[in-house]
Design a protein around this motif. Sequence first.
Motif, PDB file in Angstrom:
ATOM      1  N   PRO A   1       8.306  10.051  -2.147  1.00  0.00           N
ATOM      2  CA  PRO A   1       7.695  11.407  -3.078  1.00  0.00           C
ATOM      3  C   PRO A   1       8.445  12.840  -1.419  1.00  0.00           C
ATOM      4  O   PRO A   1       8.105  14.176  -2.331  1.00  0.00           O
ATOM      5  CB  PRO A   1       6.408  11.115  -3.239  1.00  0.00           C
ATOM      6  N   ASP A   2       7.665  12.591  -0.415  1.00  0.00           N
ATOM      7  CA  ASP A   2       8.141  13.987   0.540  1.00  0.00           C
ATOM      8  C   ASP A   2       9.672  14.704   0.012  1.00  0.00           C
ATOM      9  O   ASP A   2       9.647  15.396   1.681  1.00  0.00           O
ATOM     10  CB  ASP A   2       7.654  13.339   1.532  1.00  0.00           C
ATOM     11  N   GLU A   3      10.299  13.475  -0.284  1.00  0.00           N
ATOM     12  CA  GLU A   3      12.214  14.356  -0.181  1.00  0.00           C
ATOM     13  C   GLU A   3      12.302  14.053   1.110  1.00  0.00           C
ATOM     14  O   GLU A   3      13.340  14.288   1.674  1.00  0.00           O
ATOM     15  CB  GLU A   3      12.120  15.644  -0.425  1.00  0.00           C
ATOM     16  N   LYS A   4      11.301  13.085   2.220  1.00  0.00           N
ATOM     17  CA  LYS A   4      12.262  12.241   3.166  1.00  0.00           C
ATOM     18  C   LYS A   4      12.871  11.209   2.800  1.00  0.00           C
ATOM     19  O   LYS A   4      12.808  10.579   2.088  1.00  0.00           O
ATOM     20  CB  LYS A   4      11.043  11.975   4.412  1.00  0.00           C
TER      21      LYS A   4
ATOM     22  N   VAL B   1       0.982  -1.201  -0.340  1.00  0.00           N
ATOM     23  CA  VAL B   1      -0.180  -0.343  -0.089  1.00  0.00           C
ATOM     24  C   VAL B   1       0.528   1.425  -0.110  1.00  0.00           C
ATOM     25  O   VAL B   1       0.404   2.212  -0.582  1.00  0.00           O
ATOM     26  CB  VAL B   1      -0.716  -0.024   0.875  1.00  0.00           C
ATOM     27  N   VAL B   2       1.898   1.406   1.019  1.00  0.00           N
ATOM     28  CA  VAL B   2       2.609   2.445   0.927  1.00  0.00           C
ATOM     29  C   VAL B   2       3.896   2.446  -0.663  1.00  0.00           C
ATOM     30  O   VAL B   2       3.722   3.646  -0.650  1.00  0.00           O
ATOM     31  CB  VAL B   2       4.142   2.282   2.050  1.00  0.00           C
ATOM     32  N   LEU B   3       4.235   1.790  -0.677  1.00  0.00           N
ATOM     33  CA  LEU B   3       4.662   1.973  -2.130  1.00  0.00           C
ATOM     34  C   LEU B   3       3.714   2.129  -3.296  1.00  0.00           C
ATOM     35  O   LEU B   3       4.207   3.126  -4.229  1.00  0.00           O
ATOM     36  CB  LEU B   3       5.466   0.495  -2.598  1.00  0.00           C
ATOM     37  N   THR B   4       2.563   2.071  -3.619  1.00  0.00           N
ATOM     38  CA  THR B   4       1.585   1.910  -4.584  1.00  0.00           C
ATOM     39  C   THR B   4       0.860   3.265  -4.573  1.00  0.00           C
ATOM     40  O   THR B   4       0.650   3.836  -5.566  1.00  0.00           O
ATOM     41  CB  THR B   4       0.285   0.658  -4.471  1.00  0.00           C
ATOM     42  N   GLU B   5       0.940   3.507  -2.919  1.00  0.00           N
ATOM     43  CA  GLU B   5      -0.064   5.047  -2.907  1.00  0.00           C
ATOM     44  C   GLU B   5       0.350   5.970  -3.098  1.00  0.00           C
ATOM     45  O   GLU B   5       0.505   7.246  -3.197  1.00  0.00           O
ATOM     46  CB  GLU B   5      -1.106   4.536  -1.745  1.00  0.00           C
ATOM     47  N   MET B   6       1.484   6.068  -2.243  1.00  0.00           N
ATOM     48  CA  MET B   6       3.079   6.876  -1.746  1.00  0.00           C
ATOM     49  C   MET B   6       3.822   6.782  -3.119  1.00  0.00           C
ATOM     50  O   MET B   6       4.140   8.188  -3.700  1.00  0.00           O
ATOM     51  CB  MET B   6       2.917   6.671  -0.660  1.00  0.00           C
TER      52      MET B   6
END
Length: 368
Positions: free
Chosen positions: A97-100, A16-21
């Motif tokens: 994607p949030d650059e973290k 879910v994290v890899l797909t949605e984020m």
Amino acid sequence: METNRRPNLPVKDINVVLTEMCRWKVKQIDRLDSFQDSNFMVRYETSDVSQLNVDQRAIVKIIHSHNFCESKMEREREVMEYLTTEGFICTTCLQFPDEKWFHITDDGKFVIRMFSYIPGVTLKSCLPLVDSRCLLRELGSFIGKLHRTLQAVSEKIVVAARPNDPWILQNHSTLNTLMKDLEDIPREKETLISEILHKFENTVMTSYEELKKGVIHNDIQDRNIIVNYKDGKLHKLGCSARMNDTRAKYGLIDFNGIACSSYLFEVAMAIRDLMVDMEDISHFEIGAHFLAGYKEEYPISEEELRLLPCCIQVGLCQYIIGGESEFQKQPDNEYTRSGADGAWTMLQILQKSTNASILKSWKEIIDS
């Protein structure tokens, strides 16, 4: 006692994290062997390369949030990036994607990190297929180059001390503590290990301040060295394929253990692993050929050579005590005991030789 220390974040939640984020189209997630964290190899596509039939891969690491330290992560990332700029092939951190450089799950229990994937196979899987003497010299040269390069960053990248980490050799006293808590350890094993640790304290640690020190990988073993592919084919190893720069052949992964320690200790740990895993060459030849390559790239003094056999023996004790201690905490994870039985066998073999005879056998090959 905690029976499963590895994080148990379900694969579907990782997906879910890899797909949605991250907006990845995940094609496959495979669990990898691991000691305390949970590691996965992920095959995926992104929209920008989906039409190019490119096989994209990454390594995803899951960490208990209470074990995560952002400043430690930053030091690891700095070391990886520096080595990459210096021509080494090593895994690097991937941003979200949030650059973290990490993501904390909504419940706050887990931290997810992503790393680049190095194509190739582990050195361990190559060992039966290679010219061992040439391989050892190449590996010695590779680690000598690594230490020479890392020496330049030891003042800039300050790695925090971890005095309770039994896998850092100068923390040898922690092995005594762990050994007292082990269940059913044979008296013969306990006595020999105690003697070796006492000898290390009185011979090596009394000279510790004089040893060359700096940032080290601290987990260079044949599962963390990747033999790289070129043009879809595995580099052929051995004398006939000697390369001018071993950095182009070998890659490094898993920088989770980086520490400030003696370069001699990392040499000892590398030789320890090779002595346990290589079967087609005499045990004492292994150290000699490795050191011959190492000395071509980075100096090792006569005093350091004299101390090295004792350091190797304490490295073997790390496998026996550290591995068994971790296995008793998570008995479902056989990987924690990797090398422990071979380390005990090797430790017994080394007791049959004197320090002087080991050094003599090394020098005969190094000077030849």
